[in-house]
Design a protein around this motif. Structure first.
Motif, mmCIF file in Angstrom:
data_model
loop_
_atom_site.group_PDB
_atom_site.id
_atom_site.type_symbol
_atom_site.label_atom_id
_atom_site.label_comp_id
_atom_site.label_asym_id
_atom_site.label_seq_id
_atom_site.Cartn_x
_atom_site.Cartn_y
_atom_site.Cartn_z
ATOM 1 N N TYR A 1 12.642 54.454 22.778
ATOM 2 C CA TYR A 1 14.017 54.686 22.347
ATOM 3 C C TYR A 1 14.715 55.785 23.143
ATOM 4 C CZ TYR A 1 13.005 51.871 18.166
ATOM 5 O OH TYR A 1 12.665 50.863 17.293
ATOM 6 N N ALA B 1 9.428 53.685 14.822
ATOM 7 C CA ALA B 1 10.545 54.633 14.899
ATOM 8 C C ALA B 1 10.261 55.799 15.835
ATOM 9 C CB ALA B 1 10.878 55.160 13.497
ATOM 10 N N ASP B 2 8.984 56.145 16.027
ATOM 11 C CA ASP B 2 8.632 57.265 16.893
ATOM 12 C C ASP B 2 8.260 56.815 18.304
ATOM 13 O OD1 ASP B 2 6.274 55.994 16.295
ATOM 14 O OD2 ASP B 2 5.163 57.812 15.742
ATOM 15 N N SER B 3 8.559 55.561 18.643
ATOM 16 C CA SER B 3 8.220 55.073 19.983
ATOM 17 C C SER B 3 9.022 55.810 21.053
ATOM 18 C CB SER B 3 8.504 53.576 20.091
ATOM 19 O OG SER B 3 8.366 53.138 21.439
ATOM 20 N N PRO B 4 8.377 56.214 22.151
ATOM 21 C CA PRO B 4 9.110 56.858 23.249
ATOM 22 C C PRO B 4 10.153 55.945 23.889
ATOM 23 C CG PRO B 4 6.724 57.162 23.488
ATOM 24 C CD PRO B 4 6.925 56.149 22.403
#
Length: 342
Positions: A290, A285-288
């Motif tokens: 996105y 969910a915190d992947s750049p």
């Protein structure tokens, strides 16, 4: 007067829950019932612990009509299917459920990988053309600026005329992409260790080493199969030789690209990417990924979905009709090619 003997083969649908209703229309089910003796609404979701109704159908089945989520055809499953002679797979890869025991039994196998290749190739073609026109960049900048701007000057180096596109892997999908690129004023490089110069000439491409392809292409598109030897096939060394602004497209499998090496190139803005697959398949969910404006991130949608599943059903039923008529499959799966295919 005696009834005529019904010589149609028996068949059984075998696939994951919910798949059959998306794959088959009433027309498809009627055609299936006309070609074979079957209950076109009976779907086997689990052949390892089947219901009595499914167990009885499996014992009589000459043909399994499979799709995504089909049970692996182990020795135990095949022992419960003594009459089985063929598997018609209404999807791409058969690696999930076709086992060595199937080949040992002499079971004929076909798939609709060719039908599934078309939407992936169409998706790839569209993103290649959009990447060279720098559409993602333009849309992001337009959204941010919201005023008059000198777009001609900013996009002076964009366009699709005489650009070089690099294709990694002359797979079924890779070849379909090459075919779709022919009408355009683009030069195509190909990296595939299994393709020789005469075959490349027939495809209308020029063979190149992997690093040479990456260094000379404005767009690099990955179409190799997921194999141990293709793990992180495109990594730091390849990103280092790519020119600023190069776009990487991956519609194959996430493991073919070293995302840890790719992320710094994307966050800096030096490279761009179209990623329909990732590793893991859903990024954290915190992947750049996105939020990066130079990344088009999609949830594995390039392949068949929606009404495109009906194309696979049509092709599978065409193959089933050939089997019923005693003809060989038009697109058989061979055991010998599986180690090098998707």
């Amino acid at each position: 007067m005696p009834h005529a003997t019904d010589n149609r083969p028996t068949s059984l649908l075998a696939m994951g829950p919910g798949i059959a209703d998306r794959l088959l229309t009433d027309h498809h089910r009627a055609r299936l019932a006309a070609l074979t003796r079957t209950d076109p609404y009976l779907v086997a979701h689990d052949l390892t612990d089947p219901s009595p109704e499914v167990a009885a159908a499996l014992a009589e089945a000459e043909v399994l009509f499979t799709c995504w989520g089909a049970t692996p055809l182990t020795a135990e499953v095949l022992a419960a299917a003594p009459r089985l002679r063929a598997v018609v797979h209404a999807a791409g890869s058969v690696k999930h459920h076709i086992t060595d025991v199937c080949w040992e039994r002499g079971i004929a196998v076909t798939s609709t990988a060719g039908a599934n290749a078309l939407p992936v190739a169409e998706f790839t073609l569209a993103t290649i053309l959009l990447a060279n026109k720098r559409v993602l960049h333009s849309a992001d900048r337009y959204r941010a600026l919201r005023t008059q701007h000198d777009w001609l000057a900013e996009l002076d180096t964009s366009g699709n005329y005489r650009r070089t596109v690099g294709i990694i892997g002359a797979s079924r999908i890779g070849r379909r992409v090459i075919e779709l690129l022919r009408p355009f004023d683009l030069d195509v490089l190909l990296y595939d260790p299994y393709v020789d110069a005469p075959e490349a000439a027939r495809l209308g491409v020029r063979l190149a080493a992997l690093d040479e392809l990456c260094a000379n292409s404005s767009v690099v598109s990955v179409h190799a199969p997921q194999l141990p030897e293709t793990h992180h096939l495109v990594g730091a060394a390849q990103f280092a030789v790519m020119a600023d602004g190069t776009t990487l497209i991956n519609t194959a499998r996430g493991s073919l690209v070293d995302e840890a090496a790719l992320l710094p190139e994307l966050t800096s803005g030096r490279l761009h990417a179209v990623l329909d697959v990732t590793d893991p398949e859903v990024p954290p969910a915190d992947s750049p990924l996105y939020g990066l404006p130079n990344v088009l991130l999609t949830p594995h949608v390039a392949g068949s979905l929606g009404n495109e599943l009906h194309r696979m059903a049509d092709h599978a039923l065409d193959e089933l009709e050939r089997y019923v008529q005693g003809q060989p499959f038009a697109d058989p799966v061979r055991a010998g090619v599986l180690p090098h295919s998707a």
